[in-house]
Design an enzyme around this catalytic site. Structure first.
Site, PDB file in Angstrom:
ATOM      1  N   TYR A   4      18.235 -19.280   5.633  1.00  0.00           N
ATOM      2  CA  TYR A   4      17.656 -18.099   4.502  1.00  0.00           C
ATOM      3  C   TYR A   4      16.295 -18.155   4.097  1.00  0.00           C
ATOM      4  CZ  TYR A   4      19.912 -21.504   1.349  1.00  0.00           C
ATOM      5  OH  TYR A   4      20.069 -22.466   0.306  1.00  0.00           O
ATOM      6  N   ARG A  14      14.302 -24.970  -5.953  1.00  0.00           N
ATOM      7  CA  ARG A  14      15.275 -26.145  -5.454  1.00  0.00           C
ATOM      8  C   ARG A  14      14.745 -26.750  -4.265  1.00  0.00           C
ATOM      9  NH1 ARG A  14      19.848 -23.163  -3.389  1.00  0.00           N
ATOM     10  NH2 ARG A  14      19.028 -23.949  -1.423  1.00  0.00           N
ATOM     11  N   HIS A  26      21.152 -26.273  -1.668  1.00  0.00           N
ATOM     12  CA  HIS A  26      22.158 -25.927  -2.645  1.00  0.00           C
ATOM     13  C   HIS A  26      23.032 -26.942  -2.908  1.00  0.00           C
ATOM     14  CE1 HIS A  26      24.498 -23.727  -5.398  1.00  0.00           C
ATOM     15  NE2 HIS A  26      25.871 -24.031  -4.530  1.00  0.00           N
TER      16      HIS A  26
HETATM   17  C1  LIG Z   1      31.916 -17.718 -10.841  1.00  0.00           C
HETATM   18  C2  LIG Z   1      31.533 -18.166  -9.678  1.00  0.00           C
HETATM   19  N1  LIG Z   1      31.088 -17.533  -8.540  1.00  0.00           N
HETATM   20  C3  LIG Z   1      30.798 -18.238  -7.352  1.00  0.00           C
HETATM   21  C4  LIG Z   1      30.758 -19.453  -7.322  1.00  0.00           C
HETATM   22  C5  LIG Z   1      30.133 -20.041  -5.943  1.00  0.00           C
HETATM   23  N2  LIG Z   1      28.880 -20.681  -6.356  1.00  0.00           N
HETATM   24  C6  LIG Z   1      28.637 -21.771  -6.689  1.00  0.00           C
HETATM   25  S1  LIG Z   1      27.142 -22.216  -7.040  1.00  0.00           S
HETATM   26  C7  LIG Z   1      26.521 -20.710  -6.795  1.00  0.00           C
HETATM   27  C8  LIG Z   1      24.996 -20.430  -7.022  1.00  0.00           C
HETATM   28  C9  LIG Z   1      24.475 -20.589  -8.486  1.00  0.00           C
HETATM   29  O1  LIG Z   1      23.376 -20.347  -8.607  1.00  0.00           O
HETATM   30  P1  LIG Z   1      22.637 -20.596 -10.102  1.00  0.00           P
HETATM   31  O2  LIG Z   1      23.311 -19.872 -10.953  1.00  0.00           O
HETATM   32  O3  LIG Z   1      21.065 -20.017  -9.861  1.00  0.00           O
HETATM   33  O4  LIG Z   1      22.404 -22.179  -9.897  1.00  0.00           O
HETATM   34  P2  LIG Z   1      21.950 -23.336  -8.999  1.00  0.00           P
HETATM   35  O5  LIG Z   1      22.985 -23.439  -8.017  1.00  0.00           O
HETATM   36  O6  LIG Z   1      20.939 -22.470  -8.202  1.00  0.00           O
HETATM   37  O7  LIG Z   1      21.412 -24.351  -9.628  1.00  0.00           O
HETATM   38  C10 LIG Z   1      27.521 -20.059  -6.511  1.00  0.00           C
HETATM   39  C11 LIG Z   1      27.348 -18.504  -5.997  1.00  0.00           C
HETATM   40  C12 LIG Z   1      31.116 -20.236  -8.487  1.00  0.00           C
HETATM   41  N3  LIG Z   1      30.945 -21.634  -8.508  1.00  0.00           N
HETATM   42  N4  LIG Z   1      31.564 -19.703  -9.582  1.00  0.00           N
END
Ligand SMILES: Cc1ncc(C[n+]2csc(CCOP(=O)(O)OP(=O)(O)O)c2C)c(N)n1
Lengths: 350, 328
Positions: A273, A260, A264
């Site tokens: 970080y 990425r 985010h």
């Molecule tokens: C169940 C849940 N927990 C926490 C969040 C907050 N949150 C949004 S995106 C994210 C990280 C997601 O990481 P990943 O699955 O690796 O996908 P990426 O964002 O890197 O595409 C978090 C913790 C959420 N949306 N849903």
């Protein structure tokens, strides 16, 4: 997938890779997507990048809410999606797969309308077999397993292509969905976009497993790790998984190794970080650069044509934005509709 | 089978079979619902009668509910069993964030004709979690309907209605009544349009309000009130907990002016509070105070052998009724 494993560059443990960063095939016998697929792929990747740029600016201007960019992950998303047929197959996105949603038929103006609060204009059209973006990480995966299961119960041809991130693989929903999909042998292809981070949390904090694709072993179906910045490898591995699924041989898990590059989302500050050298290094593996190098080398496009296409997709984003802004501005009374309703079939209701 | 009496369990089985017969998109899934016919045998016979439409799933409630969302999107009409309502918490995010909101989130592009059946309620000396009454938590979820029959006729009619409903329904089955309550199956209009509250016993002095298992607690209390205390208590069966038939409830309450609400769920923020508030908002100058709740106390469900001290008893309801009658 064992065939593909043997064709990788760096031995057993390396992700499946077909193209060098210079856009050269690692070995001449490797399968290449048809030229029109390569062209479509490049166009979608450029469009995705242009959309990221525009949405980031709109966010800074306060005109658009949160936006999660695809930057750096385009080949993983586009390469896998090119292997399915939007007219037949289902797309179950997580939330960062904009080019897949576009190719599936959710037009750019609708996508932008959704980001601009035009909720009714953003509605997924009836003939687009796609679930909406999912905000609850991994919650879409049991849905994907269910759609694929419905296909096998009804004896249909559709394959369900689902996406999630590396962080999502820690959720219970990931496990329950994979396990069910395996037991029921459903036509599901699950692409885990391993972009190394879930917000600030590195993948080493999600799992001690060597590869996320190793998880598939526990569910009784194949898992492959692919260079997610390589459109060719993503396309071919997904294509084979789709063939398997359509053939009734059950699910496949594909781990796309990527990075990425951006934040985010538009409210994140990655400098807290990770060292700035990290995304800078990742830029050297940019998937668009790699594909452009191939396209130029293969004579599909010359450098000038690529520039023209960059301009074209930017204009396309501008036009879609105008269109999205022309839809009725959000009205409070809209929020009271569609809580429950009347229609019996999955058809639009008032 | 109309005419002969059936148990509540048989009524559920009949509704499932008739629902599957009428619409070949209906599929049944859950833990042990296939060959075994469910731990209570509610799905008995369906596996043999409807090949390829009854599925034993892995032991994962979130997966069962989540997959039901996908099955519905894929064109089927899933009827999922959660083996005990207490274990719906393992699927709560799929129920409240996904199942109940899909129509809304997609502006009507997808709606989910999903029925989730689950046994609940005390009285069977069950291990922890198995008897929990979580209906208040479910009624608190917009987009979800919650049905809670107390008799075979409603078990049949409401389950048929749930399966035909274009939106998700949580269908709560009072497990201690499965084999102990008998009655006829409904016919005609009762099946086509089951809506609203239902008076299960006439009586003009006060109204006892319950649903599921406590309808029977209320009926027993009404019998005792009539025999020993010369008090005529009407018994209202709420039947549908969400959306509440507020009008029907207020109508029956208004003519009697005194109300006691009885439920097995815990007291604080229980559904009784919603009912009292509803009556208070509409009938404050009609009702004669106090409106009393007889509920489980605010504590975890106790070990099965001690549950009688926890559950609302007939005596509790009689005492509450006398207090209300004597207050005015
Ligand atoms: C169940 C849940 N927990 C926490 C969040 C907050 N949150 C949004 S995106 C994210 C990280 C997601 O990481 P990943 O699955 O690796 O996908 P990426 O964002 O890197 O595409 C978090 C913790 C959420 N949306 N849903």
């Amino acid at each position: 997938m064992s065939d593909l494993d043997r064709r990788t560059t760096g031995g057993e443990d390396e992700p499946v890779r077909f193209l060098t960063q210079d856009g050269q095939l690692i070995r001449p016998d490797l399968p290449r997507p048809p030229d029109d697929v390569v062209r479509e792929g490049l166009r979608l990747m450029l469009l995705s990048r242009a959309l990221d740029e525009k949405c980031t600016i709109l966010h800074r201007q306060g005109r658009l809410g949160l936006y999660a960019p695809v930057h750096g992950q385009e080949a993983a998303v586009v390469g896998s999606h090119l292997a399915i047929d939007p007219a037949v197959d289902w797309l179950v996105p997580a939330s960062r797969e904009q080019p897949a949603m576009l190719r599936h038929g959710w037009t750019l103006d609708r996508l932008l309308a959704s980001l601009l609060g035009r909720i009714d204009a953003a509605r997924i059209p009836d003939d687009v077999r796609m679930l909406p973006r999912q905000q609850a990480i991994a919650a879409q995966l049991p849905h994907a397993a269910g759609i694929a299961w419905a296909t096998s119960i009804q004896g249909g041809r559709a394959v369900t292509l689902a996406y999630c991130g590396d962080g999502a693989t820690s959720e219970g929903d990931f496990h329950e969905a994979c396990n069910l999909a395996g037991v029921m042998e459903v036509p599901l292809v699950l692409v885990v976009i391993n972009n190394q981070y879930a917000i600030s949390t590195p993948v080493s904090r999600q799992t001690r497993a060597r590869r996320l694709s190793d998880r598939a072993l526990g569910y009784g179906f194949p898992g492959v790790t692919v260079d997610g910045n390589d459109l060719f490898a993503m396309y071919e591995v997904t294509r084979q998984a789709v063939v398997r699924a359509r053939d009734g041989q059950g699910p496949t898990l594909i781990e796309a190794m990527t990075y990425r590059v951006g934040f985010h989302n538009t409210s994140d500050n990655p400098s807290l970080y990770r060292h700035p050298s990290e995304p800078a290094e990742a830029e050297e593996r940019d998937p668009i650069t790699r594909l452009v190098a191939y396209a130029v080398w293969a004579g599909l496009l010359d450098a000038a044509a690529v520039d023209a296409q960059r301009a074209e997709v930017r204009a396309e984003v501008e036009a879609a934005l105008d269109q999205a802004l022309s839809y009725d501005a959000p009205r409070p009374e809209q929020i009271f509709r569609h809580i429950t309703g009347g229609a019996r079939d999955n058809q639009p209701d008032g | 089978m109309a005419g002969t009496d059936v148990t509540l369990l048989q009524a559920i089985r009949e509704a499932l079979a008739d629902g599957m017969e009428d619409d070949d998109r209906v599929v049944v899934l859950g833990q042990d619902v296939g060959r075994l016919g469910g731990v209570f045998r509610a799905t008995e016979g369906l596996y043999e009668r409807f090949p390829g439409r009854v599925f034993d799933t892995p032991l994962a409630e979130g997966g069962i509910v989540g997959a039901s969302v996908g099955l519905a999107v894929g064109g089927l009409v899933p009827v999922a069993e959660i083996q005990f309502l207490g274990f719906l918490h393992q699927a709560f995010h799929q129920v409240s964030q996904q199942l109940a909101r899909y129509r809304y989130r997609t502006r009507g592009r997808f709606h989910l004709p999903v029925t989730i059946r689950a046994p609940y309620g005390g009285g069977l000396r069950m291990p922890e979690f198995h008897p929990d009454s979580l209906e208040a938590q479910l009624a608190n979820i917009p987009g979800l309907r919650v049905f809670a029959p107390a008799f075979p006729d409603d078990a049949y009619a409401l389950l048929r209605a749930a399966i035909q409903d274009p939106d998700p329904v949580l269908f709560l089955e009072p497990q201690r009544l499965y084999r102990s309550v008998c009655g006829p199956l409904p016919v005609g209009a009762a099946v086509d349009q089951p809506a609203g509250v239902r008076l299960r016993r006439e009586g003009e002095d006060l109204l006892l309000v319950g649903w599921g298992p406590t309808v029977h607690t209320c009926l027993a209390a009404a019998g005792e009130l009539a025999e020993r205390h010369d008090v005529a208590a009407g018994v209202l069966d709420l039947r549908i907990l969400s959306p509440l038939d507020r009008e029907g409830l207020c109508e029956e309450a208004a003519v009697r002016r005194r109300v006691v609400v009885v439920h097995e769920g815990v007291r604080t923020a229980g559904l009784g509070a919603e009912i009292v508030a509803t009556l208070q908002e509409s009938l404050s100058d009609v009702l004669s105070p106090p409106i009393v709740r007889v509920t489980a106390p605010d504590m975890p469900y106790p070990p099965g052998r001690l549950e009688d001290a926890f559950l609302p008893s007939v005596t509790d309801v009689v005492e509450a009724a006398l207090k209300v009658v004597q207050a005015s």
